[in-house]
Write a protein that holds these residues in place. Structure first.
Motif, PDB file in Angstrom:
ATOM      1  N   ALA A   2       7.463  -6.191 -11.105  1.00 49.94           N
ATOM      2  CA  ALA A   2       7.479  -7.655 -11.123  1.00 49.94           C
ATOM      3  C   ALA A   2       8.778  -8.180 -10.506  1.00 49.94           C
ATOM      4  O   ALA A   2       8.767  -9.172  -9.752  1.00 49.94           O
ATOM      5  CB  ALA A   2       7.308  -8.163 -12.549  1.00 49.94           C
ATOM      6  N   ALA A   3       9.902  -7.540 -10.805  1.00 54.00           N
ATOM      7  CA  ALA A   3      11.184  -7.976 -10.253  1.00 54.00           C
ATOM      8  C   ALA A   3      11.194  -7.847  -8.732  1.00 54.00           C
ATOM      9  O   ALA A   3      11.694  -8.729  -8.018  1.00 54.00           O
ATOM     10  CB  ALA A   3      12.321  -7.159 -10.863  1.00 54.00           C
ATOM     11  N   ALA A   4      10.647  -6.748  -8.219  1.00 46.34           N
ATOM     12  CA  ALA A   4      10.604  -6.545  -6.767  1.00 46.34           C
ATOM     13  C   ALA A   4       9.711  -7.581  -6.099  1.00 46.34           C
ATOM     14  O   ALA A   4      10.033  -8.093  -5.022  1.00 46.34           O
ATOM     15  CB  ALA A   4      10.110  -5.134  -6.457  1.00 46.34           C
TER      16      ALA A   4
ATOM     17  N   ALA B  59       4.777 -13.211  -2.937  1.00 39.10           N
ATOM     18  CA  ALA B  59       3.881 -13.442  -4.063  1.00 39.10           C
ATOM     19  C   ALA B  59       4.743 -13.710  -5.301  1.00 39.10           C
ATOM     20  O   ALA B  59       5.977 -13.666  -5.242  1.00 39.10           O
ATOM     21  CB  ALA B  59       2.963 -12.245  -4.283  1.00 39.10           C
ATOM     22  N   ARG B  60       4.091 -13.963  -6.425  1.00 38.65           N
ATOM     23  CA  ARG B  60       4.846 -14.244  -7.653  1.00 38.65           C
ATOM     24  C   ARG B  60       4.231 -13.488  -8.822  1.00 38.65           C
ATOM     25  O   ARG B  60       3.005 -13.533  -9.017  1.00 38.65           O
ATOM     26  CB  ARG B  60       4.861 -15.737  -7.962  1.00 38.65           C
TER      27      ARG B  60
ATOM     28  N   ASP C 250       9.247  -1.473  -4.593  1.00 30.74           N
ATOM     29  CA  ASP C 250       9.361  -2.017  -3.237  1.00 30.74           C
ATOM     30  C   ASP C 250       8.080  -1.812  -2.443  1.00 30.74           C
ATOM     31  O   ASP C 250       7.725  -2.642  -1.598  1.00 30.74           O
ATOM     32  CB  ASP C 250      10.539  -1.361  -2.507  1.00 30.74           C
ATOM     33  N   GLU C 251       7.385  -0.713  -2.695  1.00 28.48           N
ATOM     34  CA  GLU C 251       6.122  -0.473  -2.002  1.00 28.48           C
ATOM     35  C   GLU C 251       5.087  -1.518  -2.383  1.00 28.48           C
ATOM     36  O   GLU C 251       4.343  -2.008  -1.528  1.00 28.48           O
ATOM     37  CB  GLU C 251       5.608   0.932  -2.321  1.00 28.48           C
ATOM     38  N   VAL C 252       5.040  -1.866  -3.667  1.00 28.54           N
ATOM     39  CA  VAL C 252       4.083  -2.884  -4.101  1.00 28.54           C
ATOM     40  C   VAL C 252       4.393  -4.215  -3.432  1.00 28.54           C
ATOM     41  O   VAL C 252       3.501  -4.906  -2.932  1.00 28.54           O
ATOM     42  CB  VAL C 252       4.093  -3.031  -5.631  1.00 28.54           C
TER      43      VAL C 252
ATOM     44  N   ALA D 191       5.863  -4.696  -0.594  1.00 27.19           N
ATOM     45  CA  ALA D 191       5.502  -4.595   0.822  1.00 27.19           C
ATOM     46  C   ALA D 191       3.987  -4.662   1.018  1.00 27.19           C
ATOM     47  O   ALA D 191       3.503  -5.279   1.974  1.00 27.19           O
ATOM     48  CB  ALA D 191       6.053  -3.288   1.400  1.00 27.19           C
ATOM     49  N   LEU D 192       3.242  -4.050   0.138  1.00 29.69           N
ATOM     50  CA  LEU D 192       1.789  -4.109   0.231  1.00 29.69           C
ATOM     51  C   LEU D 192       1.281  -5.534   0.059  1.00 29.69           C
ATOM     52  O   LEU D 192       0.338  -5.961   0.746  1.00 29.69           O
ATOM     53  CB  LEU D 192       1.163  -3.191  -0.823  1.00 29.69           C
ATOM     54  N   LEU D 193       1.891  -6.273  -0.847  1.00 27.22           N
ATOM     55  CA  LEU D 193       1.474  -7.660  -1.052  1.00 27.22           C
ATOM     56  C   LEU D 193       1.799  -8.513   0.169  1.00 27.22           C
ATOM     57  O   LEU D 193       1.006  -9.383   0.562  1.00 27.22           O
ATOM     58  CB  LEU D 193       2.137  -8.232  -2.301  1.00 27.22           C
ATOM     59  N   ARG D 194       2.936  -8.267   0.796  1.00 21.00           N
ATOM     60  CA  ARG D 194       3.275  -9.010   2.015  1.00 21.00           C
ATOM     61  C   ARG D 194       2.269  -8.685   3.120  1.00 21.00           C
ATOM     62  O   ARG D 194       1.809  -9.583   3.847  1.00 21.00           O
ATOM     63  CB  ARG D 194       4.706  -8.677   2.448  1.00 21.00           C
ATOM     64  N   ASP D 195       1.919  -7.418   3.259  1.00 17.93           N
ATOM     65  CA  ASP D 195       0.910  -7.006   4.232  1.00 17.93           C
ATOM     66  C   ASP D 195      -0.432  -7.672   3.922  1.00 17.93           C
ATOM     67  O   ASP D 195      -1.119  -8.194   4.805  1.00 17.93           O
ATOM     68  CB  ASP D 195       0.779  -5.483   4.205  1.00 17.93           C
ATOM     69  N   LEU D 196      -0.789  -7.662   2.648  1.00 16.14           N
ATOM     70  CA  LEU D 196      -2.054  -8.278   2.223  1.00 16.14           C
ATOM     71  C   LEU D 196      -2.100  -9.751   2.623  1.00 16.14           C
ATOM     72  O   LEU D 196      -3.113 -10.229   3.170  1.00 16.14           O
ATOM     73  CB  LEU D 196      -2.189  -8.140   0.704  1.00 16.14           C
ATOM     74  N   LEU D 197      -1.032 -10.474   2.383  1.00 11.82           N
ATOM     75  CA  LEU D 197      -1.015 -11.909   2.667  1.00 11.82           C
ATOM     76  C   LEU D 197      -0.998 -12.175   4.163  1.00 11.82           C
ATOM     77  O   LEU D 197      -1.575 -13.167   4.632  1.00 11.82           O
ATOM     78  CB  LEU D 197       0.183 -12.558   1.977  1.00 11.82           C
ATOM     79  N   THR D 198      -0.359 -11.300   4.937  1.00 12.19           N
ATOM     80  CA  THR D 198      -0.401 -11.432   6.390  1.00 12.19           C
ATOM     81  C   THR D 198      -1.832 -11.263   6.892  1.00 12.19           C
ATOM     82  O   THR D 198      -2.303 -12.019   7.756  1.00 12.19           O
ATOM     83  CB  THR D 198       0.512 -10.385   7.050  1.00 12.19           C
TER      84      THR D 198
END
Length: 360
Positions: A268-270, A277-278, A344-346, A348-355
């Protein structure tokens, strides 16, 4: 590509099929039995499970049910019949109301006093207002799943239970995820359970069994519950596979849960530091939290399907809508699956998902 064991290589989702396939579960179950293990009776898996959970929760007795839906409705029916009252109080997001087609009313003639704000934890003031009508019981879900795993503080919980008990109503615990709640309260399970007249625990959520539930209480209440279990068709024979699957993790789950909670806090902190995301709550109180995404549900589901097809990574069990149609959310419940992902992987995955989600 479908969400099948062959397509999913890694998953944040606690109940992903990668650790729940028949061969995996059966191998774990076989390690607990030998040629002399009886299918039923006092030494059978069901009885062993009932005794184990009664001891863990500090109750006189415990009773197996094929589903949590049946277990909780029976508990409320027994409390209602005993007190001659038909109403019970529960949070508006209670599983009993949201997910069970109002079975408490259709089957048992009970009615729900929805108590508190749908988006906040129930308070003592909410319960005091609800107690204006004679209640048979009040229900606490610990943690509150649809609020992201939130919990009242211990002193506040004790105050709430005391208020309800003073009216003659029973206190019932929806403890489907009691193991998660215990990581926050850091009190023995029997001390938490002692606040409540009846305690339900799920056998397939935290315990990662197949299906089923157990209701724990005093002997007289369990005997009354057993009658209703039979009336509702829940006194099934040969329930030993369901009990045995739950026994696989019963003695080891509690020792792993603190690590799950710490990993949930780190993830959650990452996510919140990354900002795409939040995560809520921040920080999580338990190994459970919600991830809120600034994209609509349909676009997020499409992007998630792409991630799964390309990388074999599953991020959720289901995506939830929220009042804002341009946003959505999903639940994370940290267990062995999520431990395979770094924070950090999570993020990054969320950023990829939103892109990938982009405009719907």
């Amino acid at each position: 590509m479908s969400d099948t064991p062959s397509s999913i290589r890694r998953s944040l989702f606690l109940h992903a099929p990668i650790r729940r396939g028949p061969r995996v579960v059966l191998r774990q179950m076989l390690e607990l039995v030998d040629d002399d293990t009886p299918p039923d009776g006092p030494d059978g898996p069901v009885a062993v499970l009932e005794r184990g959970l009664a001891h863990l929760l500090g109750k006189q007795a415990a009773l197996f049910f094929p589903s949590g839906t049946m277990a909780q409705q029976v508990a409320l029916r027994v409390h209602a019949d005993r007190r001659g009252r038909r109403a019970f109080a529960a949070h508006p997001q209670s599983h009993l109301d949201v997910w069970e087609e109002q079975g408490y009313n259709a089957v048992h003639g009970l009615w729900l006093r929805r108590t508190g704000d749908p988006h906040e934890l129930m308070t003592a003031g909410d319960l005091a207002a609800a107690a204006g009508e004679p209640l048979a019981a009040a229900v606490w879900e610990l943690p509150q799943r649809d609020l992201g795993g939130l919990l009242p503080e211990w002193a506040e919980l004790c105050e709430q239970v005391g208020l309800v008990r003073a009216t003659g109503a029973a206190a019932h615990l929806d403890g489907a995820r009691l193991w998660e709640a215990q990581t926050y309260y850091r009190r023995p399970f029997d001390e938490i359970a002692a606040l409540f007249d009846t305690v339900y625990v799920s056998l397939y959520k935290s315990l990662q069994g197949v299906r089923g539930a157990v209701l724990a209480a005093d002997t007289e209440t369990v005997q009354a519950a057993q009658v209703w279990r039979q009336r509702l068709g829940g006194g099934i024979r040969d329930a030993w596979p369901l009990a045995l699957a739950a026994l696989v993790h019963l003695d080891t789950l509690a020792e792993r849960m603190p690590a799950y909670r710490e990993h949930a806090i780190a993830i959650a902190a990452a996510i919140n530091a990354d900002g795409a995301a939040r995560a809520h709550p921040d920080p999580p109180q338990t190994p459970m939290f919600h991830i809120h995404l600034p994209a609509p549900k349909r676009a997020v589901e499409r992007a998630g399907a792409e991630l799964l097809a390309e990388h074999g990574i599953q991020l959720w069990g289901r995506v939830r809508t929220v009042p804002d149609p341009s946003r959505c959310s999903f639940e994370v419940s940290v267990g062995e699956n999520a431990m395979e992902f770094t924070p950090d992987e999570v993020a990054a995955l969320l950023r990829d998902l939103l892109t990938r989600a982009g405009p719907d």
